[in-house]
Design a protein around this motif. Structure first.
Motif, short mmCIF file in Angstrom:
data_model
loop_
_atom_site.label_atom_id
_atom_site.label_comp_id
_atom_site.label_asym_id
_atom_site.label_seq_id
_atom_site.Cartn_x
_atom_site.Cartn_y
_atom_site.Cartn_z
N UNK B 132 1.02 -1.30 0.01
CA UNK B 132 0.09 -0.02 0.04
C UNK B 132 0.83 1.23 0.07
N UNK B 133 0.37 2.41 -0.20
CA UNK B 133 1.21 3.82 -0.16
C UNK B 133 2.04 3.90 0.89
N UNK B 134 3.41 3.87 0.43
CA UNK B 134 4.41 4.12 1.36
C UNK B 134 4.08 5.31 2.09
N UNK B 135 4.77 5.66 3.32
CA UNK B 135 4.41 6.81 3.87
C UNK B 135 5.82 7.59 4.24
N UNK B 136 5.95 8.95 3.96
CA UNK B 136 7.14 9.63 4.34
C UNK B 136 7.22 9.81 5.75
N UNK B 137 8.49 9.73 6.23
CA UNK B 137 8.89 9.84 7.74
C UNK B 137 9.85 10.85 7.83
N UNK B 138 9.90 11.77 8.72
CA UNK B 138 11.08 12.70 8.82
C UNK B 138 12.12 11.94 9.61
N UNK B 139 13.50 11.89 9.06
CA UNK B 139 14.68 11.21 9.84
C UNK B 139 15.62 12.53 10.36
N UNK B 141 18.46 15.04 10.71
CA UNK B 141 19.08 16.19 9.94
C UNK B 141 18.11 16.56 8.54
N UNK B 142 16.83 16.41 8.77
CA UNK B 142 15.82 16.90 7.77
C UNK B 142 15.63 15.72 6.73
N UNK B 143 16.33 14.73 6.77
CA UNK B 143 16.01 13.49 5.73
C UNK B 143 14.50 12.94 5.82
N UNK B 144 14.20 12.76 4.75
CA UNK B 144 12.81 12.18 4.54
C UNK B 144 13.09 10.63 4.12
N UNK B 145 12.46 9.81 4.90
CA UNK B 145 12.41 8.50 4.45
C UNK B 145 11.10 7.92 4.10
N UNK B 146 11.05 7.09 3.25
CA UNK B 146 9.95 6.46 2.78
C UNK B 146 9.82 5.02 3.52
N UNK B 147 8.45 5.02 4.32
CA UNK B 147 8.30 3.80 5.07
C UNK B 147 7.42 2.87 3.98
N UNK B 148 8.03 1.73 3.56
CA UNK B 148 7.20 0.78 3.01
C UNK B 148 6.07 0.09 3.75
N UNK B 149 5.05 -0.08 3.16
CA UNK B 149 3.86 -0.77 3.94
C UNK B 149 3.29 -1.97 3.12
N UNK B 150 2.65 -2.66 3.80
CA UNK B 150 1.82 -3.64 3.08
C UNK B 150 0.59 -3.96 3.84
N UNK B 151 -0.38 -4.33 3.22
CA UNK B 151 -1.77 -5.10 4.05
C UNK B 151 -2.11 -6.16 3.18
N UNK B 152 -3.19 -6.62 3.88
CA UNK B 152 -3.81 -7.96 3.49
C UNK B 152 -5.14 -7.91 3.06
N UNK B 153 -5.58 -8.79 2.33
CA UNK B 153 -7.02 -9.04 1.97
C UNK B 153 -7.07 -10.50 1.62
N UNK B 154 -8.27 -11.03 1.30
CA UNK B 154 -8.29 -12.39 0.96
C UNK B 154 -8.69 -12.48 -0.66
N UNK B 155 -8.80 -13.78 -1.28
CA UNK B 155 -9.11 -13.71 -2.46
C UNK B 155 -9.69 -15.23 -2.58
#
Lengths: 395, 157
Positions: B132-139, B141-155
């Motif tokens: 799912x959409x990654x989210x930016x997190x402030x690190x 010295x002003x660095x911006x890190x992208x946090x990868x994310x997942x979620x689940x569903x069924x099929x």
């Protein structure tokens, strides 16, 4: 636990019309309702030792004003009121406000308690904003919101399961909306007063199978208030005090998937407790103010509170038993399906309506000779089951 | 970033939890999820398996918990197809089901890769995990890190 019976009473009620009123600030709804309740009770406002505003959902800023005593100041109770604090459990707030007021009065911590609600869900949020609010409020951020679950989908799932287990028909479900509308036609404070037919309900667009648009509540602006005092004081103020006779409740879950039976909840246990404390049974009840939000909940309520056998509530409503003139008047203000969903106010409106019917002040929709009323309420994704019994006599 | 969220209330209406160790007490759940495992917490003291994952055992209040696997296949109990009025960032029809996971527990889930009208009570479904959409997190010295994310569903299984 059983000592509340006949010890406190509702002696005043107030309410402003529900609907879309952009020009009416929610504080106006709150203060106008509170003023009406005080005048209705015929007490000096200085007798109010505690003001209990329940929460407004549309704005944290406004809600903080309620927490920070704005109503006390607006009503000129500064330096006189002893406490102002919030009691909030979503849709079931009305029952918790009444219980809290009863506790304060019985312990001698307050003489009279003013319970108030107002919100601006009709004009305070956009269409999509309302959807988004009800895709997160009371819905688990980690476990349910990520599915895009919304209250329509939750009610859809519950209705689907209830229909599967009971064989209730689409027409019967639609007839619940018609029953509510017939009452709303007689209620000047209701948002929707135009007659509604089963065919119109069934022709409305599908929201989340099998739930249709006209089977969904509609968000509204609104406000209501009730004033609670001791039974002794109440008898001096009026010859028709609305006594708190019994109450019962259970909290069942946070995430709805953790509810063991989402077509029953804990209504039966809560009702058994309330009837036992009141010394009454379902046959004694003249008016049933059953919390709606979606029609399936009124059917579940009728069954679990002992008015109908399991699976028979649909036919009971379809036959007109809950309409004006029917043998069990139900949700006589039109409920959230017709009066409008004002947030926690959906339940407050039912509590006020029960008191109004018992006081004999319900105008065109007055149930003649009503002595005993039951009010049900639930909050969040049906996380709790509250049953309150009110009456003009102490059985 | 999901286009529809841009310029709107992306932060308050972000439907997915932050999943990194620094932000989430149950971060192992998401780490296991990336491996295709559906997990929850069980109590080492009384044996109670709870869901959703807890930080305290709801049976005996112990904090001595461990991660255990849940079945990843289940059976559909109830279905609803949401056709209008879905939250921002979701598309209709949105299909939801109450799923029985091998008699161990029931949970709600979204069911994906299925067309409207195709999913019925009693159908077998299996877990599926997606980013799912990654989210930016402030690190620092002003660095911006992208946090990868997942979620689940069924099929459908």
């Amino acid at each position: 636990m059983d000592d509340l019976k006949g010890k406190v009473a509702i002696v005043g009620i107030g309410e402003v019309p529900s609907g879309r009123f952009p020009e009416r600030e929610p504080i106006v709804s709150a203060v106008a309702s509170a003023r009406q309740a005080i005048i209705d009770a015929g007490i000096k406002k200085e007798e109010i030792d505690a003001v209990i505003p329940t929460a407004a959902l549309w704005s944290p800023q406004y809600n903080t004003e309620l927490v920070c005593c704005r109503i006390v100041e607006e009503l000129g109770l500064c330096g006189k009121a002893r406490m102002n604090f919030q009691v909030f459990s979503g849709g079931s707030s009305c029952c918790n406000m009444l219980k809290t007021a009863a506790g304060l009065i019985l312990l001698g911590l307050a003489r009279s308690v003013l319970c108030v609600h107002s919100d601006r869900l009709g004009t305070g949020v956009t269409g999509q904003g309302g959807i988004d609010l009800f895709s997160t409020a009371g819905i688990s951020k980690e476990w349910e919101a990520p599915y895009g679950l919304h209250y329509s989908a939750i009610a859809g799932l519950i209705t689907q399961r209830y229909v599967y287990e009971t064989g209730t028909t689409e027409e019967q479900l639609a007839s619940v909306c018609v029953s509510n509308r017939k009452w709303a036609e007689l209620n000047p404070n209701a948002m929707f007063r135009k007659p509604l037919t089963i065919e119109e309900v069934m022709a409305s667009k599908m929201l989340s199978t099998p739930l249709r648009a006209k089977e969904s509540n509609v968000l509204a602006d609104g406000g209501a208030a009730f004033l609670v005092t001791s039974a002794e004081r109440a008898r001096k103020l009026t010859d028709r005090p609305v006594y708190l006779l019994g109450e019962g409740s259970r909290v069942t879950h946070f995430a709805l998937s953790q509810e063991p039976d989402m077509t029953r909840f804990a209504w039966a246990e809560a009702a058994e407790e309330a009837y036992r404390k009141a010394g009454l049974s379902p046959e004694d009840i003249d008016v049933a103010e059953i919390y709606d939000s979606y029609p399936v909940f009124q059917l579940i309520g009728l069954e679990e509170l002992g008015f109908c056998k399991r699976g028979e509530a649909g036919a009971f409503v379809y036959a007109g038993n809950t309409w004006p003139g029917g043998k069990l008047p139900m949700t006589t203000n039109g409920g959230m399906l017709s009066q409008g969903h004002t947030g926690a106010g959906g339940g407050v409106a039912l509590m006020v309506e029960a008191a109004r019917q018992l006081m004999g002040k319900a105008g065109e929709r007055q149930v003649s000779g009503a002595r005993f009323a039951v009010v049900t309420a639930t909050g969040g994704t049906y996380m709790d089951s509250y049953v309150t019994i009110l009456g003009t006599e102490i059985p | 970033m999901n286009k529809i969220l841009e310029g709107k209330y992306a932060v308050t209406m972000d439907m997915y939890p932050l999943q990194g160790k620094e932000f989430n007490r149950i971060y192992p759940f998401y780490e296991f999820l990336k491996e295709g495992r559906l997990t929850t917490t069980a109590c080492r003291d009384c044996g109670k398996k709870a869901f959703p994952p807890r930080v305290v055992c709801p049976e005996c209040l112990s904090e001595n918990l461990e991660w255990v696997d849940l079945p990843t296949r289940g059976k559909v109990l109830v279905v609803t197809e949401e056709e209008v009025g879905v939250p921002l960032g979701f598309e209709t029809p949105l299909i939801h089901a109450l799923i029985d996971l091998g008699g161990e527990l029931t949970l709600f889930s979204r069911v994906v890769n299925v067309k409207q009208g195709e999913l019925k009570e009693g159908d077998e479904v299996k877990l599926t995990v997606f980013p799912v959409d990654p989210v930016s997190v402030e690190g620092k010295k002003g660095a911006v890190n992208l946090q990868e994310r997942v979620f689940f569903a069924f099929e459908k299984a």
